[in-house]
Design a protein around this motif. Sequence first.
Motif, PDB file in Angstrom:
ATOM      1  N   GLU A   1       6.861   4.880  -6.239  1.00 33.36           N
ATOM      2  CA  GLU A   1       5.784   3.885  -6.198  1.00 33.36           C
ATOM      3  C   GLU A   1       4.476   4.507  -5.697  1.00 33.36           C
ATOM      4  OE1 GLU A   1       5.308   0.718  -7.157  1.00 33.36           O
ATOM      5  OE2 GLU A   1       7.261   0.723  -8.107  1.00 33.36           O
ATOM      6  N   ILE A   2       4.579   5.389  -4.705  1.00 31.99           N
ATOM      7  CA  ILE A   2       3.383   6.074  -4.198  1.00 31.99           C
ATOM      8  C   ILE A   2       2.768   6.908  -5.315  1.00 31.99           C
ATOM      9  CG2 ILE A   2       2.529   7.850  -2.623  1.00 31.99           C
ATOM     10  CD1 ILE A   2       4.752   6.922  -0.665  1.00 31.99           C
TER      11      ILE A   2
ATOM     12  N   TYR B   1       4.801   2.075   1.492  1.00 34.53           N
ATOM     13  CA  TYR B   1       5.881   2.769   0.782  1.00 34.53           C
ATOM     14  C   TYR B   1       6.299   4.045   1.499  1.00 34.53           C
ATOM     15  CZ  TYR B   1       5.687  -0.395  -3.200  1.00 34.53           C
ATOM     16  OH  TYR B   1       5.754  -1.497  -4.001  1.00 34.53           O
ATOM     17  N   GLN B   2       5.356   4.745   2.130  1.00 33.38           N
ATOM     18  CA  GLN B   2       5.704   5.965   2.866  1.00 33.38           C
ATOM     19  C   GLN B   2       6.563   5.622   4.081  1.00 33.38           C
ATOM     20  OE1 GLN B   2       4.955   9.299   1.925  1.00 33.38           O
ATOM     21  NE2 GLN B   2       6.625   9.514   3.385  1.00 33.38           N
ATOM     22  N   ALA B   3       6.204   4.557   4.781  1.00 32.63           N
ATOM     23  CA  ALA B   3       7.006   4.128   5.930  1.00 32.63           C
ATOM     24  C   ALA B   3       8.410   3.709   5.482  1.00 32.63           C
ATOM     25  CB  ALA B   3       6.309   2.980   6.658  1.00 32.63           C
ATOM     26  N   LYS B   4       8.485   3.022   4.358  1.00 38.16           N
ATOM     27  CA  LYS B   4       9.793   2.610   3.824  1.00 38.16           C
ATOM     28  C   LYS B   4      10.626   3.837   3.450  1.00 38.16           C
ATOM     29  CE  LYS B   4      11.960  -0.273   0.324  1.00 38.16           C
ATOM     30  NZ  LYS B   4      11.765  -1.266  -0.723  1.00 38.16           N
ATOM     31  N   ALA B   5      10.003   4.816   2.813  1.00 38.82           N
ATOM     32  CA  ALA B   5      10.717   6.040   2.425  1.00 38.82           C
ATOM     33  C   ALA B   5      11.229   6.780   3.656  1.00 38.82           C
ATOM     34  CB  ALA B   5       9.805   6.943   1.594  1.00 38.82           C
ATOM     35  N   ASP B   6      10.398   6.876   4.685  1.00 38.75           N
ATOM     36  CA  ASP B   6      10.811   7.559   5.918  1.00 38.75           C
ATOM     37  C   ASP B   6      11.992   6.850   6.571  1.00 38.75           C
ATOM     38  OD1 ASP B   6       8.750   9.347   5.471  1.00 38.75           O
ATOM     39  OD2 ASP B   6       7.396   8.409   6.931  1.00 38.75           O
ATOM     40  N   LEU B   7      11.917   5.521   6.653  1.00 41.54           N
ATOM     41  CA  LEU B   7      13.002   4.749   7.247  1.00 41.54           C
ATOM     42  C   LEU B   7      14.297   4.911   6.452  1.00 41.54           C
ATOM     43  CD1 LEU B   7      14.116   2.634   9.238  1.00 41.54           C
ATOM     44  CD2 LEU B   7      13.252   0.882   7.665  1.00 41.54           C
ATOM     45  N   CYS B   8      14.199   4.789   5.139  1.00 40.01           N
ATOM     46  CA  CYS B   8      15.395   4.915   4.298  1.00 40.01           C
ATOM     47  C   CYS B   8      16.015   6.303   4.412  1.00 40.01           C
ATOM     48  CB  CYS B   8      15.054   4.590   2.844  1.00 40.01           C
ATOM     49  SG  CYS B   8      14.697   2.843   2.577  1.00 40.01           S
ATOM     50  N   GLU B   9      15.176   7.318   4.523  1.00 37.41           N
ATOM     51  CA  GLU B   9      15.696   8.676   4.683  1.00 37.41           C
ATOM     52  C   GLU B   9      16.468   8.816   5.988  1.00 37.41           C
ATOM     53  OE1 GLU B   9      14.107  13.276   4.594  1.00 37.41           O
ATOM     54  OE2 GLU B   9      12.758  11.709   5.338  1.00 37.41           O
TER      55      GLU B   9
ATOM     56  N   THR C   1       0.831  -1.207   0.000  1.00 38.51           N
ATOM     57  CA  THR C   1       0.000   0.000   0.000  1.00 38.51           C
ATOM     58  C   THR C   1       0.866   1.257   0.000  1.00 38.51           C
ATOM     59  OG1 THR C   1      -0.027   0.104   2.415  1.00 38.51           O
ATOM     60  CG2 THR C   1      -1.763  -1.210   1.342  1.00 38.51           C
ATOM     61  N   PRO C   2       0.259   2.403  -0.319  1.00 40.97           N
ATOM     62  CA  PRO C   2       1.006   3.666  -0.236  1.00 40.97           C
ATOM     63  C   PRO C   2       1.546   3.923   1.178  1.00 40.97           C
ATOM     64  CG  PRO C   2      -0.971   3.989  -1.521  1.00 40.97           C
ATOM     65  CD  PRO C   2      -1.054   2.604  -0.943  1.00 40.97           C
ATOM     66  N   GLU C   3       0.815   3.483   2.201  1.00 41.29           N
ATOM     67  CA  GLU C   3       1.282   3.662   3.574  1.00 41.29           C
ATOM     68  C   GLU C   3       2.572   2.874   3.820  1.00 41.29           C
ATOM     69  OE1 GLU C   3      -1.910   2.802   2.795  1.00 41.29           O
ATOM     70  OE2 GLU C   3      -2.856   4.724   3.234  1.00 41.29           O
TER      71      GLU C   3
END
Length: 78
Positions: free
Chosen positions: A45-46, A9-17, A5-7
């Motif tokens: 992806e989002i 991918y957002q969590a993954k983006a935040d962690l990677c940042e 889900t977009p959620e």
Amino acid sequence: MSKPTPEYYQAKADLCERLAIQQIWAGNTDMGMRNIMRMTHALAEIQLQESVGNCERCNSWDDSLESDICQTCISEEE
């Protein structure tokens, strides 16, 4: 397996940042840049999921939906 889900991918983006910032400050620029790329991919992806529709009939992804039906299903009707 269902599509993330977009959620997710957002969590993954935040962690990677966060990881990238820590790694770059610690001098590990190679891993930091890899996490920047992972973050960028997750954000893309989002955006892709928000801009592409899902056909109601065949459940395929299509960026040119008409009335929530993809071009393949429309062609089959004709």
